[in-house]
Design an enzyme around this catalytic site. Structure first.
Site, mmCIF file in Angstrom:
data_model
loop_
_atom_site.group_PDB
_atom_site.id
_atom_site.type_symbol
_atom_site.label_atom_id
_atom_site.label_comp_id
_atom_site.label_asym_id
_atom_site.label_seq_id
_atom_site.Cartn_x
_atom_site.Cartn_y
_atom_site.Cartn_z
ATOM 1 N N SER A 375 -3.184 8.809 -12.332
ATOM 2 C CA SER A 375 -3.678 7.442 -12.474
ATOM 3 C C SER A 375 -5.110 7.399 -11.963
ATOM 4 O O SER A 375 -5.402 7.847 -10.858
ATOM 5 C CB SER A 375 -2.797 6.502 -11.637
ATOM 6 O OG SER A 375 -3.407 5.254 -11.531
ATOM 7 N N LYS A 378 -9.910 4.053 -15.776
ATOM 8 C CA LYS A 378 -10.075 4.526 -17.145
ATOM 9 C C LYS A 378 -11.404 4.124 -17.739
ATOM 10 O O LYS A 378 -11.976 4.815 -18.578
ATOM 11 C CB LYS A 378 -8.940 4.000 -17.999
ATOM 12 C CG LYS A 378 -7.641 4.625 -17.591
ATOM 13 C CD LYS A 378 -6.497 3.927 -18.249
ATOM 14 C CE LYS A 378 -5.205 4.384 -17.614
ATOM 15 N NZ LYS A 378 -5.091 3.935 -16.225
ATOM 16 N N LEU A 449 -2.087 -1.800 -12.422
ATOM 17 C CA LEU A 449 -0.779 -1.899 -13.068
ATOM 18 C C LEU A 449 0.023 -0.628 -12.814
ATOM 19 O O LEU A 449 1.173 -0.666 -12.388
ATOM 20 C CB LEU A 449 -0.991 -2.111 -14.567
ATOM 21 C CG LEU A 449 0.281 -2.227 -15.399
ATOM 22 C CD1 LEU A 449 1.128 -3.403 -14.916
ATOM 23 C CD2 LEU A 449 -0.070 -2.362 -16.863
ATOM 24 N N GLU A 450 -0.626 0.494 -13.108
ATOM 25 C CA GLU A 450 0.043 1.773 -12.860
ATOM 26 C C GLU A 450 0.412 1.888 -11.386
ATOM 27 O O GLU A 450 1.508 2.303 -11.025
ATOM 28 C CB GLU A 450 -0.890 2.942 -13.218
ATOM 29 C CG GLU A 450 -1.136 3.063 -14.690
ATOM 30 C CD GLU A 450 -2.330 3.958 -14.980
ATOM 31 O OE1 GLU A 450 -2.750 4.696 -14.073
ATOM 32 O OE2 GLU A 450 -2.840 3.897 -16.101
ATOM 33 N N LEU A 451 -0.540 1.529 -10.623
ATOM 34 C CA LEU A 451 -0.327 1.615 -9.178
ATOM 35 C C LEU A 451 0.889 0.812 -8.751
ATOM 36 O O LEU A 451 1.778 1.308 -8.067
ATOM 37 C CB LEU A 451 -1.575 1.115 -8.469
ATOM 38 C CG LEU A 451 -1.554 1.157 -6.966
ATOM 39 C CD1 LEU A 451 -1.404 2.579 -6.490
ATOM 40 C CD2 LEU A 451 -2.812 0.531 -6.403
#
Ligand SMILES: *[C@@H]1O[C@H](CO)[C@@H](O)[C@H](O)[C@H]1NC(C)=O
Ligand SMILES: *[C@@H]1O[C@H](CO)[C@@H](O)[C@H](O)[C@H]1NC(C)=O
Ligand SMILES: *[C@@H]1O[C@H](CO)[C@@H](O)[C@H](O)[C@H]1NC(C)=O
Ligand SMILES: *[C@@H]1O[C@H](CO)[C@@H](O)[C@H](O)[C@H]1NC(C)=O
Ligand SMILES: *[C@@H]1O[C@H](CO)[C@@H](O)[C@H](O)[C@H]1NC(C)=O
Ligand SMILES: *[C@@H]1O[C@H](CO)[C@@H](O)[C@H](O)[C@H]1NC(C)=O
Ligand SMILES: *[C@@H]1O[C@H](CO)[C@@H](O)[C@H](O)[C@H]1NC(C)=O
Ligand SMILES: *[C@@H]1O[C@H](CO)[C@@H](O)[C@H](O)[C@H]1NC(C)=O
Ligand SMILES: *[C@@H]1O[C@H](CO)[C@@H](O)[C@H](O)[C@H]1NC(C)=O
Ligand SMILES: *[C@@H]1O[C@H](CO)[C@@H](O)[C@H](O)[C@H]1NC(C)=O
Ligand SMILES: *[C@@H]1O[C@H](CO)[C@@H](O)[C@H](O)[C@H]1NC(C)=O
Length: 535
Positions: A375, A378, A449-451
């Site tokens: 992650s 991006k 979000l990923e986190l």
């Protein structure tokens, strides 16, 4: 007494020469630098009481010729009645003197003893005196020959001054033996002279006999080892002529048994304290269970002590073995502690080494697809270019190409389109680790979000382990979301641009946090190659 000393002086007219003893012995000794006198001994009484006889003094020269002495002979020599006085006597005064009164004459040979620098007395001028132990010992300083002239008297024992008064009166002990010097300070014509008289006092054993006795227990067993030697020590208190001996049922001819030379010492109480040693060498069975008697005896009493040799019980641990054991134990403990410390320090290396050694692989059975979900931020703003390169190039190059891990990098591996949230969630579920590349911009970005999703898995469901890579130094704690602060510190790695080699601590720590995986053989030549991507 070797020395006589003259008291009479011209200004003490009341003192007559009668207060001094005449010197009758022909050999006289005097100490250099001290006052001294010679005095004629009258042998025939004067015919008439009113008669005043004249006395003449002579000194014999080297040719035995008599040379009459007169007041001019020497400034140190004075005449006083029957006395010839030296103030003081010097080395050159030695020789033969004679005096003549009427038809009587008398002669003396005078020896003058040289003064020694470092001693308070001369051993050639001591009087020996013996005192029985426990009897009265009295040392006083009196000098009738010069009594009227003595200004000060002091007493020394072995040249150490005895503090006042200058006398000793006590019961003699053996420790009282020594040289006692009385020093009389005499004034003559305003000058001070010292006269030293030394007595050598020896304390001897009294005549009273003691009952001889052997000290200690009357029976003693001594443990011995066969083949070894033993010394039996017998101690007794006895009188000088008492018998003291060993006896045992063995011939004198036995070379293994012999008595040591006698040793004796006087005790302070005046008894003879003696011990005798019996040595038995090369002990065999025949020496065991025999009595070895030690006896002290005189006409009135006998005392005996018996020794018996017994075989020694073997000690479990001899002393030196025990000490060596302790030493070894301490050494091993220290080694273990050092080992543990080294293991803690080199834990990561050891674990990696172990994984390689046993080819451990924990990825085979858990049904997951990826080893790690990466992650990162991006959006490729120019200022995030490095971060992007690290996540998309450096990380996969090392972990995938070098160590055979399979990474999931959303950008690279996921076909665009589809519900991003669900996709991310399922990808994280299929991964064994979540690698978060942390930078300032990361936390302000949508990647949260990923986190969030990963953190949920990790912290709530405990399904996935998080690896945090601090890409740019983030000092402020407030910057981290509270949930990340719960991460164990060792799960946070700091990327430094100077960690390029595969062997650097950064990659080792990362491999350590990654799941164990059997990889293709380590390629030695690539180890030294830099990993950092080309710009
Ligand atoms: C005094 O003189 C006499 C005769 O020389 C001598 O025997 C005696 O020891 C002297 N006394 C002292 C205390 O020196
Ligand atoms: C001593 O006394 C005797 C008589 O007692 C007398 O004859 C003689 O002259 C006296 N000598 C002197 C020197 O006075
Ligand atoms: C002693 O005196 C006598 C005579 O008075 C003399 O013959 C003798 O030689 C003297 N002795 C010494 C040792 O001077
Ligand atoms: C003093 O006395 C001791 C014991 O009698 C003796 O051994 C020693 O020689 C004496 N010392 C002198 C200087 O005479
Ligand atoms: C001798 O004794 C007198 C008094 O007794 C004293 O005044 C004097 O100082 C003494 N002299 C020495 C040299 O000790
Ligand atoms: C005499 O003896 C005393 C100590 O008793 C010392 O202080 C002094 O110096 C001595 N004097 C001489 C002339 O040796
Ligand atoms: C013998 O014993 C006595 C007293 O117990 C001790 O003073 C002496 O040193 C011993 N001798 C040896 C050789 O051990
Ligand atoms: C040693 O003494 C014991 C008793 O004290 C005695 O019975 C034994 O006979 C003695 N042995 C020798 C060899 O004198
Ligand atoms: C001592 O030796 C003689 C011969 O050497 C022997 O006859 C005797 O029995 C021995 N005595 C002991 C007590 O061993
Ligand atoms: C030991 O002392 C005794 C008397 O107590 C004596 O008979 C014997 O000869 C002495 N031995 C040695 C070796 O001095
Ligand atoms: C000790 O005794 C044994 C047997 O009596 C003998 O063989 C050995 O030579 C002896 N050793 C010594 C050192 O005397």
């Amino acid at each position: 007494m070797h020395r006589g000393e003259l008291l009479l002086v011209f200004f003490v007219l009341t003192v007559t020469s009668a207060s001094k003893d005449c010197i009758s012995r022909p050999q006289v000794h005097a100490m250099e630098g001290e006052p001294f006198y010679l005095k004629f001994c009258e042998t025939s009484s004067p015919v008439y009481k009113n008669e005043t006889a004249t006395i003449r003094w002579f000194k014999h020269d080297a040719f035995h010729q008599r040379v009459e002495l007169n007041t001019e002979s020497s400034s140190r020599i004075t005449f006083n009645g029957y006395d010839l006085e030296f103030w003081p006597v010097e080395l050159e005064d030695k020789g033969t003197y004679s005096s003549q009164v009427r038809n009587d004459n008398q002669s003396w040979t005078l020896t003058v003893i040289q003064r020694k620098e470092h001693s308070c007395f001369s051993e050639k001028l001591v009087t020996n005196k013996k005192v029985e132990v426990k009897k009265a010992l009295k040392v006083t300083c009196e000098n009738p020959n010069y009594s009227e002239l003595i200004n000060h008297t002091s007493l020394y024992k072995n040249c150490k001054e005895v503090i006042n008064p200058p006398m000793i009166q006590k019961d003699a002990e053996f420790g009282d033996a020594g040289y006692y010097s009385c020093v009389f300070s005499v004034l003559h014509n305003g000058k001070q002279y010292n006269i030293t008289k030394t007595t050598n006092i020896t304390v001897i054993q009294g005549n009273s006999k003691i009952t001889p006795a052997i000290l200690g227990r009357k029976f003693e067993t001594v443990e011995v080892e066969l083949g070894k030697d033993v010394a039996l020590n017998c101690t007794a208190l006895l009188n000088e002529n008492d018998m003291f001996y060993w006896n045992f049922l063995s011939n004198n001819s036995d070379p293994n048994v012999h008595e040591d030379v006698n040793k004796t010492a006087w005790t302070f109480e005046g008894k003879l304290h003696a011990y005798k040693i019996l040595r038995i060498g090369n002990i065999t069975e025949k020496y065991l269970s025999v009595l070895y008697n030690c006896t002290v005896a005189n006409e009135e009493a006998t005392d005996t002590k018996s020794f018996r040799l017994v075989r020694k019980e073997m000690v479990d641990i001899p002393g030196h073995v025990f000490r060596r054991g302790i030493f070894v134990a301490v050494f091993i403990s220290v080694a273990v502690v050092c080992g543990v410390i080294l293991c803690v320090i080199y834990k990561v290396d050891l674990v990696l080494f172990y994984r390689r050694l046993v080819e451990r692989d924990e990825t085979l059975t858990d049904g997951k697809t990826y080893d790690a979900f990466v992650s990162y931020l991006k959006e490729c703003h120019p200022k995030n270019g490095e971060e992007y390169t690290f996540a998309v190039e450096t990380l996969p190059r090392v972990l995938e190409k070098q160590f055979g891990y399979k990474l999931c990098i959303f950008e690279r591996d996921v076909v665009p389109g589809g519900a991003v949230v669900d996709e991310i969630h399922s990808l994280i579920e299929k991964s064994r680790r979540l690698i978060i590349i942390l930078s300032q911009s990361y936390l302000t970005n949508q990647t949260r979000l990923e986190l969030e999703s990963g953190l949920h898995e990790a912290l709530v469901e405990r399904k996935i382990k998080i690896i945090l890579i601090e890409f740019t130094p983030t000092n402020s704690c407030t910057f981290l979301p509270p949930s990340l602060k719960l991460l164990k510190p060792y799960r946070v790695l700091k990327w430094k641009a100077d960690s390029p080699s595969y062997n650097s601590r950064f990659w080792k720590n990362l491999l350590y946090l990654m799941p164990a995986k059997a990889i293709k053989p380590w390629r030695e030549e690539s180890e030294a190659l830099p990993v950092l991507s080309e710009p």
